[in-house]
Design a protein around this motif. Structure first.
Motif, PDB file in Angstrom:
ATOM      1  N   GLY A 168      -9.559   2.388  -8.376  1.00 56.09           N
ATOM      2  CA  GLY A 168     -10.548   3.177  -7.653  1.00 56.09           C
ATOM      3  C   GLY A 168     -11.639   3.671  -8.582  1.00 56.09           C
ATOM      4  O   GLY A 168     -11.666   3.385  -9.755  1.00 56.09           O
ATOM      5  N   ARG A 169     -12.548   4.415  -8.021  1.00 53.83           N
ATOM      6  CA  ARG A 169     -13.697   4.918  -8.803  1.00 53.83           C
ATOM      7  C   ARG A 169     -13.393   6.235  -9.452  1.00 53.83           C
ATOM      8  O   ARG A 169     -12.708   7.064  -9.065  1.00 53.83           O
ATOM      9  CB  ARG A 169     -14.918   5.072  -7.893  1.00 53.83           C
ATOM     10  CG  ARG A 169     -15.380   3.742  -7.339  1.00 53.83           C
ATOM     11  CD  ARG A 169     -16.436   3.157  -8.218  1.00 53.83           C
ATOM     12  NE  ARG A 169     -16.759   1.825  -7.712  1.00 53.83           N
ATOM     13  CZ  ARG A 169     -17.056   0.834  -8.507  1.00 53.83           C
ATOM     14  NH1 ARG A 169     -17.071   0.978  -9.804  1.00 53.83           N
ATOM     15  NH2 ARG A 169     -17.351  -0.334  -8.019  1.00 53.83           N
ATOM     16  N   HIS A 187       1.963   2.349  -3.850  1.00 52.74           N
ATOM     17  CA  HIS A 187       1.001   2.678  -4.927  1.00 52.74           C
ATOM     18  C   HIS A 187       1.545   2.414  -6.326  1.00 52.74           C
ATOM     19  O   HIS A 187       1.520   3.300  -7.177  1.00 52.74           O
ATOM     20  CB  HIS A 187       0.541   4.140  -4.829  1.00 52.74           C
ATOM     21  CG  HIS A 187      -0.284   4.413  -3.630  1.00 52.74           C
ATOM     22  ND1 HIS A 187      -1.597   4.052  -3.538  1.00 52.74           N
ATOM     23  CD2 HIS A 187       0.026   5.004  -2.457  1.00 52.74           C
ATOM     24  CE1 HIS A 187      -2.059   4.403  -2.366  1.00 52.74           C
ATOM     25  NE2 HIS A 187      -1.100   4.981  -1.684  1.00 52.74           N
ATOM     26  N   THR A 236       0.786  -1.230   0.000  1.00 44.09           N
ATOM     27  CA  THR A 236       0.000   0.000   0.000  1.00 44.09           C
ATOM     28  C   THR A 236       0.821   1.285   0.000  1.00 44.09           C
ATOM     29  O   THR A 236       0.509   2.190  -0.770  1.00 44.09           O
ATOM     30  CB  THR A 236      -1.008  -0.015   1.173  1.00 44.09           C
ATOM     31  OG1 THR A 236      -1.920  -1.097   0.930  1.00 44.09           O
ATOM     32  CG2 THR A 236      -1.781   1.263   1.273  1.00 44.09           C
ATOM     33  N   SER A 278      -9.491  -3.187   1.245  1.00 39.93           N
ATOM     34  CA  SER A 278     -10.805  -3.047   1.905  1.00 39.93           C
ATOM     35  C   SER A 278     -11.870  -3.869   1.200  1.00 39.93           C
ATOM     36  O   SER A 278     -12.658  -4.565   1.840  1.00 39.93           O
ATOM     37  CB  SER A 278     -11.252  -1.591   1.856  1.00 39.93           C
ATOM     38  OG  SER A 278     -11.016  -0.960   3.036  1.00 39.93           O
ATOM     39  N   TRP A 279     -11.905  -3.759  -0.132  1.00 38.34           N
ATOM     40  CA  TRP A 279     -12.887  -4.505  -0.928  1.00 38.34           C
ATOM     41  C   TRP A 279     -12.776  -6.002  -0.641  1.00 38.34           C
ATOM     42  O   TRP A 279     -13.779  -6.676  -0.411  1.00 38.34           O
ATOM     43  CB  TRP A 279     -12.663  -4.225  -2.420  1.00 38.34           C
ATOM     44  CG  TRP A 279     -13.398  -5.177  -3.312  1.00 38.34           C
ATOM     45  CD1 TRP A 279     -14.694  -5.085  -3.712  1.00 38.34           C
ATOM     46  CD2 TRP A 279     -12.875  -6.382  -3.880  1.00 38.34           C
ATOM     47  NE1 TRP A 279     -15.013  -6.176  -4.497  1.00 38.34           N
ATOM     48  CE2 TRP A 279     -13.908  -6.973  -4.614  1.00 38.34           C
ATOM     49  CE3 TRP A 279     -11.629  -7.015  -3.838  1.00 38.34           C
ATOM     50  CZ2 TRP A 279     -13.749  -8.169  -5.311  1.00 38.34           C
ATOM     51  CZ3 TRP A 279     -11.458  -8.207  -4.522  1.00 38.34           C
ATOM     52  CH2 TRP A 279     -12.508  -8.764  -5.252  1.00 38.34           C
ATOM     53  N   PRO A 286     -14.006  -5.475  -8.286  1.00 37.45           N
ATOM     54  CA  PRO A 286     -13.339  -4.290  -7.755  1.00 37.45           C
ATOM     55  C   PRO A 286     -12.897  -3.354  -8.870  1.00 37.45           C
ATOM     56  O   PRO A 286     -12.805  -3.734 -10.030  1.00 37.45           O
ATOM     57  CB  PRO A 286     -12.121  -4.885  -7.058  1.00 37.45           C
ATOM     58  CG  PRO A 286     -11.770  -6.054  -7.923  1.00 37.45           C
ATOM     59  CD  PRO A 286     -13.112  -6.634  -8.341  1.00 37.45           C
ATOM     60  N   ARG A 287     -12.622  -2.126  -8.481  1.00 36.29           N
ATOM     61  CA  ARG A 287     -11.977  -1.164  -9.391  1.00 36.29           C
ATOM     62  C   ARG A 287     -10.500  -1.173  -9.012  1.00 36.29           C
ATOM     63  O   ARG A 287     -10.148  -0.825  -7.879  1.00 36.29           O
ATOM     64  CB  ARG A 287     -12.565   0.242  -9.204  1.00 36.29           C
ATOM     65  CG  ARG A 287     -14.036   0.362  -9.506  1.00 36.29           C
ATOM     66  CD  ARG A 287     -14.431   0.050 -10.924  1.00 36.29           C
ATOM     67  NE  ARG A 287     -13.642   0.819 -11.891  1.00 36.29           N
ATOM     68  CZ  ARG A 287     -13.508   0.490 -13.172  1.00 36.29           C
ATOM     69  NH1 ARG A 287     -14.101  -0.580 -13.642  1.00 36.29           N
ATOM     70  NH2 ARG A 287     -12.784   1.217 -13.971  1.00 36.29           N
ATOM     71  N   GLY A 298      -7.993   0.608  -1.345  1.00 34.13           N
ATOM     72  CA  GLY A 298      -9.359   0.273  -1.754  1.00 34.13           C
ATOM     73  C   GLY A 298      -9.528  -1.201  -2.060  1.00 34.13           C
ATOM     74  O   GLY A 298     -10.532  -1.824  -1.683  1.00 34.13           O
ATOM     75  N   LEU A 299      -8.546  -1.801  -2.730  1.00 30.52           N
ATOM     76  CA  LEU A 299      -8.610  -3.226  -3.040  1.00 30.52           C
ATOM     77  C   LEU A 299      -8.530  -4.081  -1.774  1.00 30.52           C
ATOM     78  O   LEU A 299      -9.241  -5.089  -1.655  1.00 30.52           O
ATOM     79  CB  LEU A 299      -7.476  -3.611  -4.000  1.00 30.52           C
ATOM     80  CG  LEU A 299      -7.654  -3.134  -5.435  1.00 30.52           C
ATOM     81  CD1 LEU A 299      -6.353  -3.272  -6.210  1.00 30.52           C
ATOM     82  CD2 LEU A 299      -8.778  -3.902  -6.107  1.00 30.52           C
ATOM     83  N   ASP A 344      -5.229   1.204  -6.681  1.00 33.96           N
ATOM     84  CA  ASP A 344      -5.847   1.625  -5.424  1.00 33.96           C
ATOM     85  C   ASP A 344      -5.719   0.478  -4.418  1.00 33.96           C
ATOM     86  O   ASP A 344      -6.683  -0.231  -4.134  1.00 33.96           O
ATOM     87  CB  ASP A 344      -7.309   1.990  -5.655  1.00 33.96           C
ATOM     88  CG  ASP A 344      -8.013   2.417  -4.385  1.00 33.96           C
ATOM     89  OD1 ASP A 344      -7.344   2.667  -3.359  1.00 33.96           O
ATOM     90  OD2 ASP A 344      -9.261   2.488  -4.412  1.00 33.96           O
TER      91      ASP A 344
END
Length: 166
Positions: A165-166, A127, A124, A138-139, A161-162, A135-136, A132
């Motif tokens: 991110g979105r 990056h 993390t 957490s997803w 997942p994205r 985000g991944l 993300d």
């Protein structure tokens, strides 16, 4: 791909003679009977840039084909620099975890989602490739909890997942 008979058993072989299943597969990678229409498989051993890997995997995830996205990540993990293999392998684990969850295998899905998330958490701060990773992570953990709480097959496309991110 050849379909050979050996000692009464069907054995599929690639042009180099290695055992490889040529059976058609459904969108979640499950083998179908020979002659059935299936989803075209991802070619193995494709060298992609990291940008192409992320783009191709996202397209497959969005289409509800996480098994096929896993194959794209697997190519990156096997052909990329040693220093990045953990990143690509963990992304492949997330895709396989989603595959298992979509097949209704809550235990296997949750286990792979958590395993992939644990490795991604270490990446993390870096990056890489604008992924993300928070985000991944957490997803993956949220989806693992969801499939354990309500174990049933889920729609892979709606749960995809994205990667950036979105």
């Amino acid at each position: 791909m050849e379909h050979n008979e050996t000692q009464g058993e069907a054995r599929d072989r690639d042009p180099q003679g290695r055992a490889r299943s040529s059976r058609p597969r459904d969108g979640l990678g499950r083998p179908l009977p020979y002659g059935s229409p299936g989803v075209e498989r991802q070619p193995e051993g494709v060298l992609r840039t990291p940008e192409e890997t992320v783009r191709d995997a996202q397209r497959l995830l969005d289409a509800g084909l996480p098994f096929h996205a896993h194959e794209v990540f697997e190519d990156a993990w096997k052909s990329g620099p040693e220093s990045e293999r953990g990143l690509w392998r963990s992304l492949a684990q997330l895709a396989v975890g989603l595959t298992h969850a979509a097949r209704g295998n809550a235990t296997g899905g949750a286990r792979l989602l958590r395993r992939g998330a644990a490795v991604l958490a270490d990446w993390t701060p870096r990056h890489p490739y604008s992924l993300d990773l928070p985000g991944l992570t957490s997803w993956a953990r949220e989806l693992a909890d969801l499939v354990e709480e309500a174990p049933h097959a889920l729609d892979a496309a709606s749960c995809a997942p994205r990667l950036r991110g979105r």
